[in-house]
Every structure is written in structure tokens, then in C-alpha cells.
Scaffold this motif. Sequence first.
Motif, short mmCIF file in Angstrom:
data_model
loop_
_atom_site.label_atom_id
_atom_site.label_comp_id
_atom_site.label_asym_id
_atom_site.label_seq_id
_atom_site.Cartn_x
_atom_site.Cartn_y
_atom_site.Cartn_z
N ARG A 1 -3.16 9.04 -8.40
CA ARG A 1 -4.45 9.71 -8.51
C ARG A 1 -5.54 8.75 -8.96
NH1 ARG A 1 -1.01 14.09 -9.93
NH2 ARG A 1 -1.05 13.60 -12.13
N LEU A 2 -5.16 7.67 -9.63
CA LEU A 2 -6.15 6.69 -10.07
C LEU A 2 -6.44 5.65 -8.99
CD1 LEU A 2 -5.00 6.17 -13.75
CD2 LEU A 2 -7.10 7.26 -12.98
N VAL A 3 -5.39 5.14 -8.33
CA VAL A 3 -5.60 4.06 -7.37
C VAL A 3 -5.65 4.55 -5.92
CG1 VAL A 3 -4.56 2.36 -8.92
CG2 VAL A 3 -3.15 3.40 -7.12
N VAL A 4 -5.29 5.80 -5.68
CA VAL A 4 -5.36 6.53 -4.41
C VAL A 4 -4.27 6.13 -3.41
CG1 VAL A 4 -6.78 7.18 -2.42
CG2 VAL A 4 -7.82 6.96 -4.67
N ASP B 1 -0.45 0.86 -3.07
CA ASP B 1 -1.01 0.36 -4.33
C ASP B 1 -0.34 1.04 -5.52
OD1 ASP B 1 -2.72 -1.22 -2.83
OD2 ASP B 1 -4.46 0.10 -3.09
N ALA B 2 -0.13 2.35 -5.41
CA ALA B 2 0.50 3.09 -6.50
C ALA B 2 1.92 2.57 -6.74
CB ALA B 2 0.52 4.59 -6.19
N ASN B 3 2.64 2.30 -5.66
CA ASN B 3 3.99 1.75 -5.82
C ASN B 3 3.97 0.39 -6.49
OD1 ASN B 3 5.64 3.80 -4.90
ND2 ASN B 3 5.56 3.14 -2.78
N SER C 1 -6.42 -1.87 -14.73
CA SER C 1 -6.43 -3.32 -14.47
C SER C 1 -6.38 -3.59 -12.98
CB SER C 1 -5.24 -4.00 -15.15
OG SER C 1 -5.36 -3.93 -16.54
N PHE C 2 -5.56 -2.84 -12.27
CA PHE C 2 -5.46 -3.00 -10.82
C PHE C 2 -6.81 -2.73 -10.15
CE2 PHE C 2 -4.94 -1.16 -6.61
CZ PHE C 2 -4.22 -2.16 -5.97
N ILE C 3 -7.47 -1.66 -10.57
CA ILE C 3 -8.78 -1.32 -9.99
C ILE C 3 -9.78 -2.44 -10.28
CG2 ILE C 3 -10.72 0.29 -10.15
CD1 ILE C 3 -8.57 2.51 -10.65
N GLU C 4 -9.75 -2.97 -11.49
CA GLU C 4 -10.64 -4.09 -11.84
C GLU C 4 -10.37 -5.31 -10.96
OE1 GLU C 4 -13.32 -4.51 -13.89
OE2 GLU C 4 -13.20 -2.34 -14.09
N GLN C 5 -9.09 -5.61 -10.73
CA GLN C 5 -8.72 -6.74 -9.86
C GLN C 5 -9.23 -6.52 -8.45
OE1 GLN C 5 -4.48 -6.79 -10.19
NE2 GLN C 5 -4.46 -8.22 -11.92
N GLN C 6 -9.09 -5.29 -7.96
CA GLN C 6 -9.56 -4.98 -6.61
C GLN C 6 -11.07 -5.18 -6.51
OE1 GLN C 6 -6.45 -5.16 -5.44
NE2 GLN C 6 -7.13 -3.78 -3.85
N SER D 1 -13.02 6.63 -1.64
CA SER D 1 -13.26 7.81 -0.80
C SER D 1 -12.76 7.57 0.61
CB SER D 1 -14.76 8.14 -0.75
OG SER D 1 -15.19 8.55 -2.01
N ASN D 2 -13.00 6.38 1.13
CA ASN D 2 -12.52 6.05 2.47
C ASN D 2 -11.00 6.07 2.54
OD1 ASN D 2 -15.09 5.83 3.53
ND2 ASN D 2 -15.22 3.63 3.15
N LYS D 3 -10.34 5.65 1.46
CA LYS D 3 -8.87 5.71 1.42
C LYS D 3 -8.41 7.16 1.47
CE LYS D 3 -7.76 1.40 -0.91
NZ LYS D 3 -7.04 0.79 -2.04
N VAL D 4 -9.11 8.03 0.73
CA VAL D 4 -8.77 9.46 0.76
C VAL D 4 -8.95 10.00 2.17
CG1 VAL D 4 -9.44 11.76 -0.05
CG2 VAL D 4 -9.26 9.88 -1.68
N LYS D 5 -10.07 9.68 2.79
CA LYS D 5 -10.36 10.17 4.15
C LYS D 5 -9.32 9.67 5.16
CE LYS D 5 -15.31 10.49 3.32
NZ LYS D 5 -16.61 9.85 3.49
#
Length: 181
Positions: free
Chosen positions: A39-42, A46-48, A85-90, A106-110
Motif C-alpha cells: 500500500r505504500l510502494v504500490v 517493489d513490495a516484494n 526509504s525505498f520511496i526516497e531512493q526512487q 498514480s500511474n502504477k495504480v492505473k
Amino acid sequence: MQSDDLVLLQQFREPATKEQAFTGILKKYQEKLYWHIRRLVVDHEDANDVLQNMFIKVWKGLENFREDSRLYTWLYRIATNESLSFIEQQKRKASVSLDEVGDVLSNKVKADTNFDANKLEWKLQLAIQQLPEKQRAVFNLRYYDEMPYEEMSRILDTSEGALKASYHHAAKKIEAFILEN
């Protein structure tokens, strides 16, 4: 602390049962933590990746776990920190602004085939991705995990009052987004 967590921690500290205990912790918490991270990284991949990094940190740090909090709280704190931290790196890799990060997520969700653009859940996910990372973490922990503010306070190292305000602001932003879109 739950008695089965205490047993797992005791087993983890014994060389003969260390791996078995860690597998028990994985089985017990992996799915909840995956969805919290997702839910944080979408993105699923990435979540894995974040989950895997998180469990490496858990493996390395579990012997030093002081049991000041519940194991669950400690795991969620590591998962949240790894996600942020992952989001910051991205952001650094892509050198994008905060506004653009919301657009990227949002584009990842779409692009996710599991979401239907006409459903409220899809709009909710898009709205959540517009929130700043920490506000998104607070909203997800409260809304999806139904976590009490006291527990969130330990995970995010923030006062309960600040968390309540953050959740309230997040809910208002989400409501406005859904009504406008």
C-alpha cells in the motif's frame, strides 16, 4: 507480548531452532507486512523487494530485539521505515519532485490490472497515492490495518495527537480527491 511470539523469540535465540523460528515468524507476519508495504510502494515487485530487505534486517537484528514492544510493532516499524526509504531512493533515482512522485504512483495504480477505474476502491488508491509518504503510512495503518494510535505511535515514533491530526488531514484530502474525480 503474545506467548507464541515469545516462544518464537526463544527458539530464534537457540542455534538449533533459529531457522525454524524465523520461518515461523515469516509465516505468521509475511502477508500482513506485504500488504502494508504494498500500500505504500504500490508495485508488487517493489513490495516484494522491500519485504525481502525488511526480513534481512529482521534476521540480522532479531537477536538484539529487547522486547520493549510487541514483535508485531517492531516488524511494522522496520517495514514502514524500509518502505519510506525505498520511496526516497526512487525519488532520488528519478530526481522527481514530490508532486511527480504522486503522479508516478498514480500511474502504477492505473497500470495495475487488478484495479477497475469505475470502482471506488480504485479511486481510493489513487487518492492515497497523492498523500505525502508519512501521511500515507498513517492512513494505511489506521484504515487498512485498523491499528490503534498507541501502536502506531510506537511504530512511527510520533505522538498520538500528531497521528490523529495526520489521519484526519489525510481523510479530508482523500475525500476531496474522490469528490473531484
